[in-house]
Motif scaffolding. Structure first.
Motif, short mmCIF file in Angstrom:
data_model
loop_
_atom_site.label_atom_id
_atom_site.label_comp_id
_atom_site.label_asym_id
_atom_site.label_seq_id
_atom_site.Cartn_x
_atom_site.Cartn_y
_atom_site.Cartn_z
N THR A 336 0.82 -1.21 0.00
CA THR A 336 0.00 0.00 0.00
C THR A 336 0.85 1.26 0.00
O THR A 336 0.40 2.32 -0.46
N SER A 337 2.08 1.18 0.51
CA SER A 337 2.95 2.35 0.52
C SER A 337 3.33 2.79 -0.89
O SER A 337 3.79 3.92 -1.08
N LEU A 338 3.13 1.92 -1.89
CA LEU A 338 3.44 2.28 -3.28
C LEU A 338 2.26 2.92 -3.99
O LEU A 338 2.32 3.16 -5.19
N LEU A 339 1.19 3.20 -3.25
CA LEU A 339 0.01 3.85 -3.81
C LEU A 339 -0.12 5.25 -3.24
O LEU A 339 0.04 5.45 -2.03
N ASP A 340 -0.41 6.21 -4.10
CA ASP A 340 -0.59 7.60 -3.68
C ASP A 340 -1.88 8.11 -4.31
O ASP A 340 -1.99 8.22 -5.54
N VAL A 341 -2.88 8.39 -3.48
CA VAL A 341 -4.21 8.78 -3.96
C VAL A 341 -4.39 10.28 -3.77
O VAL A 341 -4.11 10.82 -2.69
N ASP A 342 -4.85 10.96 -4.82
CA ASP A 342 -5.11 12.40 -4.78
C ASP A 342 -6.50 12.64 -5.36
O ASP A 342 -6.74 12.39 -6.55
N VAL A 343 -7.41 13.12 -4.53
CA VAL A 343 -8.78 13.38 -4.96
C VAL A 343 -8.98 14.88 -5.08
O VAL A 343 -8.73 15.63 -4.12
N GLN A 344 -9.39 15.32 -6.25
CA GLN A 344 -9.69 16.71 -6.52
C GLN A 344 -11.18 16.85 -6.81
O GLN A 344 -11.87 15.84 -7.03
N PRO A 345 -11.72 18.07 -6.81
CA PRO A 345 -13.17 18.22 -7.03
C PRO A 345 -13.67 17.65 -8.35
O PRO A 345 -14.84 17.26 -8.45
N SER A 371 -12.74 8.88 1.01
CA SER A 371 -12.06 7.80 1.72
C SER A 371 -11.50 6.82 0.71
O SER A 371 -12.09 6.58 -0.34
N ALA A 372 -10.32 6.24 1.04
CA ALA A 372 -9.67 5.25 0.18
C ALA A 372 -9.23 4.08 1.04
O ALA A 372 -8.64 4.27 2.11
N LYS A 373 -9.52 2.86 0.59
CA LYS A 373 -9.16 1.67 1.35
C LYS A 373 -8.92 0.51 0.39
O LYS A 373 -9.35 0.53 -0.76
N ARG A 374 -8.20 -0.51 0.89
CA ARG A 374 -7.92 -1.71 0.11
C ARG A 374 -8.93 -2.79 0.47
O ARG A 374 -9.25 -2.99 1.65
N SER A 375 -9.39 -3.48 -0.55
CA SER A 375 -10.30 -4.60 -0.32
C SER A 375 -9.52 -5.77 0.28
O SER A 375 -8.45 -6.14 -0.19
N GLN A 376 -10.05 -6.36 1.34
CA GLN A 376 -9.38 -7.47 2.01
C GLN A 376 -9.46 -8.77 1.21
O GLN A 376 -8.68 -9.69 1.47
N THR A 377 -10.37 -8.85 0.27
CA THR A 377 -10.51 -10.08 -0.52
C THR A 377 -9.77 -10.00 -1.85
O THR A 377 -9.03 -10.91 -2.22
#
Length: 476
Positions: A336-345, A371-377
């Motif tokens: 997950t540390s290799l993911l960078d999420v940026d949400v703009q309007p 909100s951003a999350k990883r699916s456990q499945t």
């Protein structure tokens, strides 16, 4: 590389990263300060390095096993302080001064010694000399020392010692010549490398002048720009191919050239491998720098849809919760540390190992509430972004048959979901009482359901001279 305290702590994971009570460690760097940090060491592995000299272990009084195999050690020294030393492994080093084993007489607990692969093992009388010199030794080169062998070695000790001294002197003279030859070879290689650098710089300057002319020509004749660009790219490809061929030829010459097995040759091989590795890393870095950046936003400010990592995705409009959900199929085992999420309007940008994924949203959203999350499945990245425009929903009527407890449950669930619900006011869909006519109107005939009312019996006036005769039928 030198040994640092942080490195020692990281290598001491089996001891909860505590070094004051550390008893066993394996290092692959130059030994330094270890005798101050880890006084309680009992086992120390230093094999397969380029250590030229035994040092910085004299204060490890509790050390029982020292492994310095596959190094560049030429004599045994600085081990007198290791009072508890029981096993010493010097396999595949360059020990030619066999008389230096006399320094191990002070290690009274030494039972096992390994000198296989050293030049001294080729001396005539090698084993007899070691057995007669180290009385406490029980095993030499994985072979037990018998009592009869020790007695015989002690009987012939003066003659064997004289032979060992003579062979040592011959070996030391040979080593001196090898060192001079290695120094001369190193100097020749440095001069050759310097000439190659100078010729390369001259070639580069010529190329620079040539390209400067092309740039000037482009300014004057813009119609030839495409052809010049193609020529430039072809020249780069040709130069890269030529460099690869030269490197392959150099590798072949280096590895096929016969050399003596000496400490200097091992150092030379190590330096050559390191230079090749650094050159390869520099080439990769230069290619990364030369690689054009991805266009995410145009000069006019238009945001583009980009999917450089080539991942599958789905965009769902969740009208019930008034939000947009992006499901990005990132790799399941990706950190997950290799993911960078940026949400703009107006868009969402996700960097997957530095590669951008950008998607323009169908309508404006609230970045702060996203909100951003990883699916456990599946491991997918799920980004939920609430819409900026809130939808006003009608409040549903609760049927009369629903119990009071059910109403409370519905209210609790609504509060738990955090959903904002507002009453929609639309006169065309809903009827409301007219407050302007609050005066009760007269009862309208023929309106509404017919209600049966009990008949009221009119009170009849009873006269004094009236006589009721039941046989007479009533008047209609």
């Amino acid at each position: 590389l030198s040994v640092t305290e942080d490195l020692v702590r990281r290598r001491a994971e089996h001891n909860d990263c505590e070094i004051f009570s550390l008893e066993e460690i394996s290092l692959h760097q130059k030994l330094e300060h270890l005798d101050k940090w880890c006084r309680d060491l009992k086992i120390l592995y230093l094999q397969n390095n380029l250590i030229p000299k035994i040092e910085n272990v004299g204060k490890l009084k509790k050390l029982e096993y020292l492994n310095v195999a596959l190094n560049n050690i030429e004599r045994i020294e600085n081990l007198e302080g290791c009072e508890e030393l029981k096993k010493l492994d010097l396999t595949a080093n360059f020990i030619g001064e066999l008389s230096s084993i006399e320094a191990l007489k002070y290690n009274t607990h030494l039972k096992e010694l390994f000198l296989v692969g050293n030049p001294c093992t080729e001396f005539e009388g090698y084993r007899q000399f070691v057995v007669a010199t180290l009385h406490q030794l029980k095993c030499l080169d994985s072979k037990d020392i018998e009592r009869s062998e020790r007695i015989q070695a002690l009987q012939n000790y003066p003659e064997v010692k004289q032979k060992i001294r003579e062979q040592e002197q011959a070996y030391l003279l040979k080593r001196a010549r090898e060192k001079e030859e290695a120094q001369r070879r190193m100097q020749e290689k440095e001069e050759k490398k310097q000439k190659q650098m100078e010729s390369k710089l001259g070639f580069d300057s010529t190329v620079t002048l040539h390209f400067t002319g092309i740039i000037f020509h482009v300014i004057l004749c813009s119609s030839d720009s495409l052809r010049n660009k193609e020529n430039h790219q072809a020249g780069d490809r040709e130069k890269e191919t030529r460099t690869t061929v030269e490197d392959d030829e150099e590798d072949r010459r280096f590895w096929e050239e016969p050399t003596l097995y000496t400490p200097e040759s091992r150092l030379e091989t190590h330096r050559y491998i390191e230079e090749k590795r650094r050159a390869k890393d520099n080439m990769k870095e230069s290619k990364k720098r030369e690689k054009s950046l991805w266009t995410l936003v145009t000069e006019e400010g238009k945001v583009l849809n980009v999917n450089v990592p080539k991942l599958h995705f789905s965009l769902k409009d969740d009208e019930e919760n008034n939000q947009i959900i992006l499901d990005l199929a990132v790799y399941r085992h990706l950190d997950t540390s290799l993911l960078d999420v940026d949400v703009q309007p107006t868009y969402i940008r996700v960097l997957v190992k530095g590669k951008p994924f950008q998607l323009v949203l169908p309508e404006e959203v609230k970045p702060d509430s996203s909100s951003a999350k990883r699916s456990q499945t599946t491991g997918h990245l799920v980004v939920s972004v609430p819409k900026a425009k809130e939808i006003i929903l009608a409040k549903q009527k609760v049927p009369t048959s629903v119990k009071h407890s059910d109403c409370n449950t519905l209210q609790k669930n609504a509060r738990r979901s955090g959903q904002v619900e507002k009453l929609e006011v639309d006169s065309s869909k809903y009827s409301f009482p007219d407050v302007t006519k609050i005066i009760q109107e007269k009862e309208r005939v023929g309106k509404g359901p017919i209600k049966l009312q009990p008949e009221k019996i009119a009170e009849s006036k009873i006269y004094a001279d009236f006589e009721n005769n039941e046989e007479v039928p009533p008047l209609i």
